[in-house]
Design an enzyme around this catalytic site. Structure first.
Site, mmCIF file in Angstrom:
data_model
loop_
_atom_site.group_PDB
_atom_site.id
_atom_site.type_symbol
_atom_site.label_atom_id
_atom_site.label_comp_id
_atom_site.label_asym_id
_atom_site.label_seq_id
_atom_site.Cartn_x
_atom_site.Cartn_y
_atom_site.Cartn_z
ATOM 1 N N LYS A 162 0.948 -1.248 -0.042
ATOM 2 C CA LYS A 162 0.145 0.025 0.089
ATOM 3 C C LYS A 162 1.044 1.109 0.097
ATOM 4 O O LYS A 162 1.260 1.913 1.157
ATOM 5 C CB LYS A 162 -0.891 -0.091 1.214
HETATM 6 N N1 PMP Z 1 -7.385 -1.750 -3.172
HETATM 7 C C1 PMP Z 1 -6.663 -0.627 -2.870
HETATM 8 C C2 PMP Z 1 -5.922 -0.356 -3.920
HETATM 9 C C3 PMP Z 1 -6.982 -0.155 -1.782
HETATM 10 O O1 PMP Z 1 -6.390 1.266 -1.503
HETATM 11 C C4 PMP Z 1 -7.645 -0.772 -0.625
HETATM 12 C C5 PMP Z 1 -7.895 0.346 0.847
HETATM 13 N N2 PMP Z 1 -6.944 -0.096 1.752
HETATM 14 C C6 PMP Z 1 -8.513 -1.959 -1.177
HETATM 15 C C7 PMP Z 1 -8.101 -2.633 -2.029
HETATM 16 C C8 PMP Z 1 -8.973 -2.818 0.254
HETATM 17 O O2 PMP Z 1 -8.355 -3.118 1.321
HETATM 18 P P1 PMP Z 1 -8.972 -3.083 2.766
HETATM 19 O O3 PMP Z 1 -10.023 -3.855 2.478
HETATM 20 O O4 PMP Z 1 -7.883 -3.771 3.368
HETATM 21 O O5 PMP Z 1 -8.984 -1.728 3.237
#
Ligand code: PMP
Length: 309
Positions: A162
């Site tokens: 991320k």
């Molecule tokens: N894909 C991307 C590109 C994201 O930024 C996020 C948000 N963190 C997600 C998917 C979903 O991840 P999460 O469920 O861990 O928030």
């Protein structure tokens, strides 16, 4: 997304500092080149006055993985950062909140390959109650488009991290959707398969089976994605992790997006085509209900996912 409401304290490099003092030099390395990593975490208040952070340990573990990918050595332990998240909520008297840890390179030198810029860590939090695209959208669903922007190939974009700089693509896709009067954008991978939305993983339902792109493609390993798969399994809903195409999205019985911010958000239209009956379908509704029960239900069914504030 809710507007950021200022609170008193931000955790910065091991101590709490006043919100207005949590500033950075304009020559900070990450500001220029984007090498940094962050998390988005939520806490939920319960009816009985208690509050808990959802899957805190998993978010902090992913932050360490992102930093491992980015060759950033976090000068704190996982326990330090978990405690920092709890501390910013407690000290700011927050309950239903969004928590944003960020690891970045501060000011030292500006060369691309420099190792002289210090690794810095902040954890901010602010109040957030309600849905990311407005409360109505959880009930009615959102309107989405397939973006003209794509996710990078797995060897070009480090999708399991991320990482700050990688969000340029998401911001452009989101702005494009907004300009066209739509709520969200879904991005394809370089081969044209559906990858993920700007900050959410994508699920479709076809003949009662839940389908989502595999983690081996250009998608983030979403913690909500993992939560949905577990909830589906406990509800006896079959899930498959497989590639699918844009027209399979259009012809799905149901589509929904999920993420920490988006929770479980139904999609009622993609590229001007109505999805299913044009309103959230039964599988989406069951998963939405199970999700909200898990994060803030009166009797927690998944206590391991909750860290009390
Ligand atoms: N894909 C991307 C590109 C994201 O930024 C996020 C948000 N963190 C997600 C998917 C979903 O991840 P999460 O469920 O861990 O928030």
């Amino acid at each position: 997304m809710a507007a950021v409401k200022k609170v008193e304290w931000i955790w910065a490099d091991g101590k709490l500092v006043k919100w207005d003092d949590a500033t950075e030099h304009v020559l900070a390395h990450t500001l220029h080149y984007g090498l940094g990593a962050f998390e988005g975490i939520r806490s939920y208040a319960r009816g009985d006055g208690s509050a808990s952070i959802f899957r805190l340990g998993d978010h902090i573990d992913r932050l360490f993985e992102s930093c491992h990918i980015a060759t950033l050595d976090i000068p704190f332990t996982r326990a330090d950062l978990r405690n920092a998240c709890v501390a910013v909520l407690r000290e700011n008297k927050l309950r239903g909140a969004y928590i944003r840890p960020l690891v970045y390179l501060g000011f030292g030198a500006l060369g691309l390959g420099t190792t002289e810029s210090p690794v810095k860590v902040v954890v901010a939090a602010y109040e957030w109650i309600g849905a990311y695209a407005g409360d109505e959208t959880l009930r009615r669903g959102i309107r989405a488009m397939v973006s003209s922007f794509r996710r990078g190939a797995v060897d070009a974009m480090m999708a399991k991290g991320k990482l700050c700089g990688q969000y340029v693509g998401s911001v452009l896709a989101k702005r494009e959707a907004g300009r066209l009067g739509l709520d969200e954008a879904i991005l394809l991978d370089p081969q044209g398969h559906v990858a993920e939305a700007t900050g959410q993983n994508v699920f479709v339902v076809k003949r009662g089976v839940l389908v989502t792109p595999p983690l081996s493609t250009s998608v983030l390993a979403g913690i909500t994605r993992d939560t949905v798969i577990r909830l589906a399994s406990d509800l006896g809903i079959e899930t498959r992790s497989t590639l699918f195409a844009r027209d399979e999205l259009w012809c799905a019985d149901e589509v929904f997006l999920c993420g920490t911010a988006a929770e479980v958000t139904p999609v009622r239209e993609v590229d001007g085509r109505r999805i299913g009956g044009g309103e959230p379908g039964p599988v989406t509704r069951r998963l939405q209900e199970a999700f909200f029960d898990a994060v803030r239900g009166p009797k927690p069914r998944y206590p391991d996912w909750l860290t009390p504030v």
